[in-house]
Write a protein that holds these residues in place. Structure first.
Motif, short mmCIF file in Angstrom:
data_model
loop_
_atom_site.label_atom_id
_atom_site.label_comp_id
_atom_site.label_asym_id
_atom_site.label_seq_id
_atom_site.Cartn_x
_atom_site.Cartn_y
_atom_site.Cartn_z
N VAL A 121 -37.92 -45.13 30.62
CA VAL A 121 -37.23 -45.03 29.34
C VAL A 121 -37.88 -43.92 28.51
CG1 VAL A 121 -36.61 -46.22 27.20
CG2 VAL A 121 -36.63 -47.49 29.35
N PHE A 122 -37.05 -43.08 27.91
CA PHE A 122 -37.54 -41.99 27.05
C PHE A 122 -37.19 -42.34 25.61
CE2 PHE A 122 -37.20 -38.03 24.75
CZ PHE A 122 -38.26 -37.27 25.23
N LEU A 123 -38.20 -42.34 24.76
CA LEU A 123 -38.06 -42.77 23.36
C LEU A 123 -38.56 -41.68 22.44
CD1 LEU A 123 -39.03 -46.24 21.91
CD2 LEU A 123 -40.17 -44.20 21.01
N ALA A 124 -37.94 -41.57 21.26
CA ALA A 124 -38.39 -40.59 20.26
C ALA A 124 -38.65 -41.28 18.93
CB ALA A 124 -37.34 -39.49 20.08
N LEU A 125 -39.76 -40.90 18.30
CA LEU A 125 -40.07 -41.31 16.93
C LEU A 125 -39.74 -40.14 16.02
CD1 LEU A 125 -43.57 -42.99 17.47
CD2 LEU A 125 -41.32 -44.06 17.57
N PHE A 126 -38.77 -40.34 15.15
CA PHE A 126 -38.35 -39.28 14.22
C PHE A 126 -39.12 -39.44 12.91
CE2 PHE A 126 -34.88 -40.10 17.15
CZ PHE A 126 -34.54 -38.81 17.57
N ARG A 180 -44.08 -39.74 8.25
CA ARG A 180 -43.78 -41.17 8.23
C ARG A 180 -42.55 -41.43 9.09
NH1 ARG A 180 -43.47 -41.82 1.81
NH2 ARG A 180 -41.98 -40.16 2.31
N LEU A 181 -42.48 -42.62 9.66
CA LEU A 181 -41.40 -42.94 10.59
C LEU A 181 -40.06 -43.07 9.87
CD1 LEU A 181 -40.71 -43.71 13.56
CD2 LEU A 181 -41.04 -46.10 12.86
N ILE A 182 -39.07 -42.31 10.34
CA ILE A 182 -37.69 -42.45 9.87
C ILE A 182 -36.94 -43.42 10.79
CG2 ILE A 182 -35.49 -41.27 9.51
CD1 ILE A 182 -37.10 -38.68 9.09
#
Length: 224
Positions: A124-129, A135-137
């Motif tokens: 699984v490929f995940l992104a933290l924007f 800070r996390l959006i």
């Protein structure tokens, strides 16, 4: 041996209250959630059995509901309790990242990614924007693949970054094999994503590879 036969300071709940959660093993923490065992097994012994059957805590927590309900001693009520504990953990970690700069909180980021990805059977490929203050959006799973890998499309990642009005990203994926060591393909993908995001003035801060037992940061390896 029943838990009530243990010395008071060795019982999981009492130990938790007196010494904090870090003093408990995974089986003891599970015993606190399970509350009671089954015939012939204490809650601690049941917790240890469940961990062994599922390949550890991530495997138990990430198992689908149908599989979890088939585990001896784990009915709907106990399964629901485990799911609630996992979701509370994820939400708490996400709230921490929203309050403070994610890039200055590597331990929190790693814990969050472990909770999200470590027990997945497929890649699984995940992104933290992240915003301008890192800070996390939003946290979003973008691609899923077979156990051999996931196809990641830079164009989709760029579109999502623009949709979230993100200033920076941290990306991550899991290695279901259990080995978090980045591959040559992981390094090449990181370079491609960094270049694609730079075209729209979005920084790629890190690419983290997750396994059940560990995480590896490509930024810390100097591979960014």
């Amino acid at each position: 041996m029943a838990i009530t036969d243990l010395p008071l300071d060795a019982r999981p709940r009492e130990k938790l209250l007196a010494r904090g959660p870090d003093a408990l093993t995974d089986a003891e923490l599970l015993a606190v959630l399970l509350r009671v065992g089954v015939r012939g097994k204490s809650a601690i012994e049941l917790g240890q059995q469940l961990l062994e059957q599922c390949g550890g805590l991530p495997g138990l927590l990430q198992a689908d509901s149908a599989a979890r309900l088939k585990l001896p001693g784990l009915g709907p009520a106990k399964s629901a309790g485990l799911l609630a504990a996992l979701e509370l953990s994820r939400r708490g970690l996400a709230a921490e990242l929203q309050r403070g700069p994610a890039f200055s909180q590597p331990a929190q980021v790693r814990r969050y990614l472990q909770a999200e990805l470590a027990g997945e059977r497929n890649e699984v490929f995940l992104a933290l924007f992240l915003d301008t203050r890192h800070r996390l959006i939003a946290s979003e799973r973008l691609f899923q693949g077979s156990i051999d890998g996931a196809s990641v499309y830079p164009r989709v990642l760029v579109q999502k970054a623009m949709l979230h009005n993100a200033a920076a990203l941290i990306v991550a994926h899991n290695h279901p094999s259990g080995v978090a060591e980045p591959s040559a393909a992981d390094e090449a993908l990181t370079r491609t994503l960094k270049e694609a995001l730079a075209l729209v003035d979005v920084r790629l801060l890190d690419h983290i590879v997750v396994s059940q037992g560990s995480t590896v940061s490509l930024a810390e390896r100097g591979l960014m």
